[in-house]
Design a protein around this motif. Sequence first.
Motif, PDB file in Angstrom:
ATOM      1  N   THR A   1     -29.127 -46.399 -14.802  1.00 55.72           N
ATOM      2  CA  THR A   1     -29.351 -45.737 -16.344  1.00 55.72           C
ATOM      3  C   THR A   1     -29.027 -46.738 -17.324  1.00 55.72           C
ATOM      4  OG1 THR A   1     -28.259 -43.653 -15.130  1.00 55.72           O
ATOM      5  CG2 THR A   1     -28.629 -44.067 -17.645  1.00 55.72           C
ATOM      6  N   GLU A   2     -28.256 -47.839 -17.204  1.00 55.10           N
ATOM      7  CA  GLU A   2     -28.151 -48.743 -18.264  1.00 55.10           C
ATOM      8  C   GLU A   2     -29.579 -49.597 -18.237  1.00 55.10           C
ATOM      9  OE1 GLU A   2     -23.184 -49.550 -18.291  1.00 55.10           O
ATOM     10  OE2 GLU A   2     -24.655 -50.596 -16.783  1.00 55.10           O
ATOM     11  N   GLU A   3     -29.881 -49.959 -17.124  1.00 52.26           N
ATOM     12  CA  GLU A   3     -31.365 -50.824 -16.830  1.00 52.26           C
ATOM     13  C   GLU A   3     -32.408 -49.913 -17.642  1.00 52.26           C
ATOM     14  OE1 GLU A   3     -34.086 -52.333 -13.409  1.00 52.26           O
ATOM     15  OE2 GLU A   3     -31.552 -52.568 -12.995  1.00 52.26           O
ATOM     16  N   ALA A   4     -32.632 -48.674 -17.314  1.00 49.21           N
ATOM     17  CA  ALA A   4     -33.678 -48.004 -17.621  1.00 49.21           C
ATOM     18  C   ALA A   4     -33.505 -47.840 -19.391  1.00 49.21           C
ATOM     19  CB  ALA A   4     -33.470 -46.702 -16.957  1.00 49.21           C
ATOM     20  N   PHE A   5     -32.267 -47.611 -19.874  1.00 49.96           N
ATOM     21  CA  PHE A   5     -32.249 -47.665 -21.384  1.00 49.96           C
ATOM     22  C   PHE A   5     -32.528 -48.781 -21.963  1.00 49.96           C
ATOM     23  CE2 PHE A   5     -30.058 -43.586 -20.738  1.00 49.96           C
ATOM     24  CZ  PHE A   5     -31.200 -42.954 -21.625  1.00 49.96           C
ATOM     25  N   GLU A   6     -31.981 -50.022 -21.245  1.00 52.56           N
ATOM     26  CA  GLU A   6     -32.232 -51.478 -21.822  1.00 52.56           C
ATOM     27  C   GLU A   6     -33.742 -51.726 -21.892  1.00 52.56           C
ATOM     28  OE1 GLU A   6     -29.895 -54.053 -19.284  1.00 52.56           O
ATOM     29  OE2 GLU A   6     -28.002 -53.414 -20.178  1.00 52.56           O
ATOM     30  N   GLN A   7     -34.535 -51.385 -20.993  1.00 57.27           N
ATOM     31  CA  GLN A   7     -35.940 -51.506 -20.757  1.00 57.27           C
ATOM     32  C   GLN A   7     -36.701 -50.649 -21.965  1.00 57.27           C
ATOM     33  OE1 GLN A   7     -36.988 -51.769 -16.892  1.00 57.27           O
ATOM     34  NE2 GLN A   7     -35.556 -53.253 -16.435  1.00 57.27           N
ATOM     35  N   GLY A   8     -36.229 -49.641 -22.191  1.00 57.78           N
ATOM     36  CA  GLY A   8     -36.580 -48.324 -22.951  1.00 57.78           C
ATOM     37  C   GLY A   8     -37.176 -49.149 -24.348  1.00 57.78           C
ATOM     38  N   ARG A   9     -37.735 -48.087 -25.092  1.00 58.94           N
ATOM     39  CA  ARG A   9     -38.256 -48.659 -26.430  1.00 58.94           C
ATOM     40  C   ARG A   9     -37.365 -48.034 -27.706  1.00 58.94           C
ATOM     41  NH1 ARG A   9     -44.038 -47.000 -27.110  1.00 58.94           N
ATOM     42  NH2 ARG A   9     -43.678 -48.179 -29.250  1.00 58.94           N
TER      43      ARG A   9
END
Length: 154
Positions: free
Chosen positions: A27-35
């Motif tokens: 989840t952290e990784e997905a949000f870090e890569q998000g816009r």
Amino acid sequence: MNESDTFRAEPAQLLLVEDNPGDIRLTEEAFEQGRIENDLHVVSDGSEALSFLSREGEYADAPRPDLILLDLNLPGKGGEDILEELKDDPEFRSIPVIVLTSSDAEEDIARSYQLHANAYLTKPVDPDAFIETIRAFEQFWFSVVRLPPEEENV
């Protein structure tokens, strides 16, 4: 809608209530890569979630979340209990709660909506699909949906 309409002026404040370290990391990784700029706060059980929201103890300076991602399968106080408490409390009722859980059982889905969950997402087992689900969630909830303003006088 122009490009500037899709970004918030302040970082989104997200509370993730999750006890699985692997799911937290994804989840952290997905949000870090998000816009969408966000501050992801993580607690690992229901009691911690209530302390965070009530700004008790170590969470005295915690921000009010714009949105809560809630796992149903938690140690101690379970996700359904937390959801019920949040939606029964006038101070927290307006915070959108998204159930993010591994269960795809019809009874869990029905019960979550009966308890006024704003959405129910089943975590994909595949890590890439999990990240894609979080990105789609982020795009929808922070670019399309209008979230309620923080209530000053509750």
